[in-house]
Design a protein around this motif. Structure first.
Motif, short mmCIF file in Angstrom:
data_model
loop_
_atom_site.label_atom_id
_atom_site.label_comp_id
_atom_site.label_asym_id
_atom_site.label_seq_id
_atom_site.Cartn_x
_atom_site.Cartn_y
_atom_site.Cartn_z
N CYS A 27 35.23 -59.70 1.71
CA CYS A 27 35.18 -58.97 0.15
C CYS A 27 35.91 -60.03 -0.59
N CYS A 29 36.69 -60.05 -3.92
CA CYS A 29 36.96 -59.31 -5.35
C CYS A 29 38.33 -59.77 -5.68
N CYS A 32 41.04 -57.55 -3.59
CA CYS A 32 41.21 -58.12 -2.20
C CYS A 32 42.06 -59.41 -1.98
N TYR A 69 40.91 -47.39 -4.15
CA TYR A 69 41.37 -48.66 -3.67
C TYR A 69 43.02 -48.62 -3.21
#
Ligand SMILES: [Zn+2]
Ligand SMILES: [Zn+2]
Length: 132
Positions: A27, A29, A32, A69
């Protein structure tokens, strides 16, 4: 079928995953990237019944940025482990494996959010020495 073990940097938290895994989800993003301090989170999606804590199950500190998250870190060394979980799976950080996985990255997620320095140009130097 192979069982694999993994651990945090200091060894307080150790786990075992039963059975083979079909690869890593990477990931990219921005969350992250921050959580890992690196290119992003490399994740093994493991069904909950196949993950067993060998030690330190209660030695984690979970940070929830929002309900969807969260990231848990070892209280001693701060290794992110696991990244997150849902009703059925635990998202184990692939870098915590003790042994080779026998599979590569299967999926790259949120590629449009990838850091602009996260590139491997032809002129990048590679040093091949091993470290433990
Ligand atoms: Zn630790
Ligand atoms: Zn992410």
């Amino acid at each position: 079928m192979t069982n694999r073990t993994g651990s945090c940097l200091c060894g307080a938290r150790r786990y075992e995953i039963e059975g083979d895994l079909d690869g890593v989800w990477m990931c990219h993003c921005s969350l992250c990237r921050k959580a890992s301090g690196s290119v992003g989170n490399a994740i093994l999606i493991v069904p909950k019944e196949r993950l067993r804590w060998l030690s330190g199950a209660d030695h984690g500190e979970t940070y929830a940025l929002r309900p969807t998250y969260t990231i848990t870190r070892c209280r001693t060394c701060g290794t992110p482990l696991p990244a997150e979980e849902d009703d059925m799976n635990v998202y184990v950080t692939a870098g915590t494996l003790d042994e080779p996985l026998g599979a590569g990255i299967r999926t790259h997620l949120f590629c449009a959010s990838r850091a602009d320095w996260d590139r491997d140009a032809a002129d990048v130097r590679h040093f091949e020495e091993r470290s433990r």
